[in-house]
Design a protein around this motif. Structure first.
Motif, PDB file in Angstrom:
ATOM      1  N   GLY A 107       0.992  -0.762   0.135  1.00  0.00           N
ATOM      2  CA  GLY A 107       0.053   0.066   0.405  1.00  0.00           C
ATOM      3  C   GLY A 107       0.879   1.163  -0.209  1.00  0.00           C
ATOM      4  N   PRO A 108       0.570   2.363   0.410  1.00  0.00           N
ATOM      5  CA  PRO A 108       1.135   3.784   1.391  1.00  0.00           C
ATOM      6  C   PRO A 108       2.789   3.622   0.860  1.00  0.00           C
ATOM      7  CG  PRO A 108      -0.058   3.752   1.690  1.00  0.00           C
ATOM      8  CD  PRO A 108      -0.556   1.881   1.912  1.00  0.00           C
ATOM      9  N   ASP A 109       2.826   2.347   1.935  1.00  0.00           N
ATOM     10  CA  ASP A 109       4.744   2.246   3.021  1.00  0.00           C
ATOM     11  C   ASP A 109       5.767   1.891   1.349  1.00  0.00           C
ATOM     12  OD1 ASP A 109       3.095   2.385   5.113  1.00  0.00           O
ATOM     13  OD2 ASP A 109       3.684   0.157   5.825  1.00  0.00           O
ATOM     14  N   PHE A 110       5.086   1.776   0.460  1.00  0.00           N
ATOM     15  CA  PHE A 110       5.596   1.050  -1.051  1.00  0.00           C
ATOM     16  C   PHE A 110       5.514   3.128  -1.858  1.00  0.00           C
ATOM     17  CE2 PHE A 110       6.314  -0.361  -5.604  1.00  0.00           C
ATOM     18  CZ  PHE A 110       7.681  -0.912  -5.249  1.00  0.00           C
ATOM     19  N   THR A 111       6.764   3.256  -1.252  1.00  0.00           N
ATOM     20  CA  THR A 111       7.256   5.020  -1.715  1.00  0.00           C
ATOM     21  C   THR A 111       7.784   5.138  -3.527  1.00  0.00           C
ATOM     22  OG1 THR A 111       9.737   4.997  -0.890  1.00  0.00           O
ATOM     23  CG2 THR A 111       7.940   5.772   0.639  1.00  0.00           C
ATOM     24  N   PRO A 112       7.504   5.972  -3.679  1.00  0.00           N
ATOM     25  CA  PRO A 112       8.632   6.046  -5.409  1.00  0.00           C
ATOM     26  C   PRO A 112       9.941   6.497  -5.437  1.00  0.00           C
ATOM     27  CG  PRO A 112       6.694   8.059  -4.747  1.00  0.00           C
ATOM     28  CD  PRO A 112       6.997   7.325  -3.174  1.00  0.00           C
ATOM     29  N   GLU A 113      10.440   6.377  -4.185  1.00  0.00           N
ATOM     30  CA  GLU A 113      11.955   5.855  -3.412  1.00  0.00           C
ATOM     31  C   GLU A 113      12.222   4.094  -3.847  1.00  0.00           C
ATOM     32  OE1 GLU A 113       9.502   8.087  -1.883  1.00  0.00           O
ATOM     33  OE2 GLU A 113      11.064   9.313  -3.252  1.00  0.00           O
ATOM     34  N   MET A 114      11.508   3.717  -3.159  1.00  0.00           N
ATOM     35  CA  MET A 114      10.901   2.081  -3.548  1.00  0.00           C
ATOM     36  C   MET A 114      10.596   1.621  -4.679  1.00  0.00           C
ATOM     37  SD  MET A 114       9.087   0.377   0.072  1.00  0.00           S
ATOM     38  CE  MET A 114       9.770   0.671   1.540  1.00  0.00           C
ATOM     39  N   ALA A 115       9.604   2.077  -5.550  1.00  0.00           N
ATOM     40  CA  ALA A 115       9.890   1.423  -6.848  1.00  0.00           C
ATOM     41  C   ALA A 115      10.887   1.454  -7.542  1.00  0.00           C
ATOM     42  CB  ALA A 115       8.916   2.046  -7.511  1.00  0.00           C
ATOM     43  N   GLU A 116      10.948   3.139  -7.398  1.00  0.00           N
ATOM     44  CA  GLU A 116      12.201   3.538  -8.327  1.00  0.00           C
ATOM     45  C   GLU A 116      14.508   2.444  -8.233  1.00  0.00           C
ATOM     46  OE1 GLU A 116      11.680   5.677 -10.774  1.00  0.00           O
ATOM     47  OE2 GLU A 116      13.540   5.037 -11.417  1.00  0.00           O
ATOM     48  N   ALA A 117      13.986   2.575  -7.017  1.00  0.00           N
ATOM     49  CA  ALA A 117      14.838   1.430  -6.120  1.00  0.00           C
ATOM     50  C   ALA A 117      14.362  -0.608  -6.713  1.00  0.00           C
ATOM     51  CB  ALA A 117      15.605   0.991  -4.780  1.00  0.00           C
ATOM     52  N   TRP A 118      12.976  -0.456  -6.757  1.00  0.00           N
ATOM     53  CA  TRP A 118      13.063  -1.847  -7.785  1.00  0.00           C
ATOM     54  C   TRP A 118      13.511  -2.129  -9.113  1.00  0.00           C
ATOM     55  CZ3 TRP A 118      12.512  -6.685  -7.156  1.00  0.00           C
ATOM     56  CH2 TRP A 118      12.872  -6.652  -5.170  1.00  0.00           C
ATOM     57  N   ARG A 119      13.174  -0.658  -9.827  1.00  0.00           N
ATOM     58  CA  ARG A 119      12.657  -0.765 -10.991  1.00  0.00           C
ATOM     59  C   ARG A 119      14.644  -0.983 -11.391  1.00  0.00           C
ATOM     60  NH1 ARG A 119       9.347   1.039 -14.593  1.00  0.00           N
ATOM     61  NH2 ARG A 119       8.190   1.393 -13.853  1.00  0.00           N
ATOM     62  N   ALA A 120      15.643  -0.479 -10.746  1.00  0.00           N
ATOM     63  CA  ALA A 120      16.848  -0.239 -10.986  1.00  0.00           C
ATOM     64  C   ALA A 120      17.543  -1.977 -10.893  1.00  0.00           C
ATOM     65  CB  ALA A 120      17.439   0.352  -9.735  1.00  0.00           C
ATOM     66  N   ALA A 121      16.864  -1.826  -9.401  1.00  0.00           N
ATOM     67  CA  ALA A 121      17.629  -3.446  -8.897  1.00  0.00           C
ATOM     68  C   ALA A 121      16.671  -4.643  -9.684  1.00  0.00           C
ATOM     69  CB  ALA A 121      16.987  -4.481  -7.579  1.00  0.00           C
ATOM     70  N   PHE A 122      15.537  -4.937  -9.999  1.00  0.00           N
ATOM     71  CA  PHE A 122      15.463  -6.195 -11.476  1.00  0.00           C
ATOM     72  C   PHE A 122      16.210  -6.081 -12.991  1.00  0.00           C
ATOM     73  CE2 PHE A 122      12.552  -7.554 -14.531  1.00  0.00           C
ATOM     74  CZ  PHE A 122      11.628  -9.253 -13.897  1.00  0.00           C
ATOM     75  N   ASP A 123      16.602  -4.566 -12.901  1.00  0.00           N
ATOM     76  CA  ASP A 123      17.230  -4.094 -14.419  1.00  0.00           C
ATOM     77  C   ASP A 123      18.459  -4.971 -14.071  1.00  0.00           C
ATOM     78  OD1 ASP A 123      14.830  -3.938 -15.681  1.00  0.00           O
ATOM     79  OD2 ASP A 123      15.372  -1.209 -15.643  1.00  0.00           O
ATOM     80  N   ARG A 124      18.834  -4.937 -13.250  1.00  0.00           N
ATOM     81  CA  ARG A 124      20.564  -5.504 -12.831  1.00  0.00           C
ATOM     82  C   ARG A 124      20.006  -6.910 -13.124  1.00  0.00           C
ATOM     83  NH1 ARG A 124      23.598  -8.124 -10.704  1.00  0.00           N
ATOM     84  NH2 ARG A 124      25.622  -8.151  -9.682  1.00  0.00           N
ATOM     85  N   ILE A 125      19.305  -7.650 -12.354  1.00  0.00           N
ATOM     86  CA  ILE A 125      19.450  -8.695 -12.267  1.00  0.00           C
ATOM     87  C   ILE A 125      18.565  -9.432 -13.061  1.00  0.00           C
ATOM     88  CG2 ILE A 125      17.583 -11.062 -11.535  1.00  0.00           C
ATOM     89  CD1 ILE A 125      17.239  -8.880  -9.111  1.00  0.00           C
ATOM     90  N   SER A 126      17.865  -8.591 -14.499  1.00  0.00           N
ATOM     91  CA  SER A 126      17.641  -9.288 -15.646  1.00  0.00           C
ATOM     92  C   SER A 126      18.756  -9.152 -16.850  1.00  0.00           C
ATOM     93  CB  SER A 126      16.271  -8.728 -16.278  1.00  0.00           C
ATOM     94  OG  SER A 126      15.621  -8.393 -15.202  1.00  0.00           O
TER      95      SER A 126
END
Ligand code: HEM
Length: 138
Positions: A107-126
């Motif tokens: 929910g709201p605990d998933f901040t835009p900064e977390m979303a951005e960090a996940w994009r970067a992490a997922f792209d690195r793994i991928s």
């Protein structure tokens, strides 16, 4: 990725506990809603598949500090994905489904900064998986 981003992805991943049932299942349901053509590639049920995906993701997160052993196992995972019929473009759909799953679960605990960090992490793994898949196809 910055140290802060690595800390953010690990923190949000820990918030999914207890692992791995629900989160993985939500992930696959969202994935198949985004792209129903992916469904026939999977032979196991979403609960099982979801559990494997989330566990593998958790292991991959340990490698974000450039751990060579983790990268080696991601390369093997990438090579196996050639046989599964995974294409580079599918990783984008996986990333979107993952972000949706976090937004639903946290929910709201998933901040835009977390979303951005996940994009970067997922792209690195991928990137590691896609590179080994492309080498295997060649
Ligand atoms: C970071 C991205 C991904 C991770 C961590 C991941 C992880 C896994 C894991 C752990 C398995 C279990 C089998 C094994 O270990 O070889 C698996 C199977 C599979 N994955 Fe992935 N995967 C990812 C991306 C993808 C993508 C982009 C596709 C594209 C369609 C895909 C399609 C499949 C399929 C079809 C199977 C086999 C299912 C079956 O045998 O029923 N995966 N994945």
């Amino acid at each position: 990725m910055t140290r802060e981003q690595i800390a953010l992805v690990r923190k949000s991943f820990d918030r999914l506990r207890p692992l791995p049932r629900g989160a993985g299942q939500d992930f696959y349901e969202t994935l198949f809603a985004l792209d129903p053509s992916l469904r026939p590639l999977f032979s196991t049920d979403v609960e099982n598949q979801g559990a494997m995906f989330v566990v593998a993701l958790g292991l991959a997160l340990k490698g974000l500090d450039a751990d060579a052993d983790v990268d080696a196992s991601l390369q093997e995972l990438g090579r196996r994905h050639v046989l599964y019929g995974a294409k580079d473009i599918h990783f984008d759909t996986f990333r979107e489904a993952l972000l949706c799953m976090f937004a639903q679960r946290l929910g709201p605990d998933f901040t835009p900064e977390m979303a951005e960090a996940w994009r970067a992490a997922f792209d690195r793994i991928s990137a590691v998986m896609k590179k080994s898949a492309s080498d295997a196809r060649a």
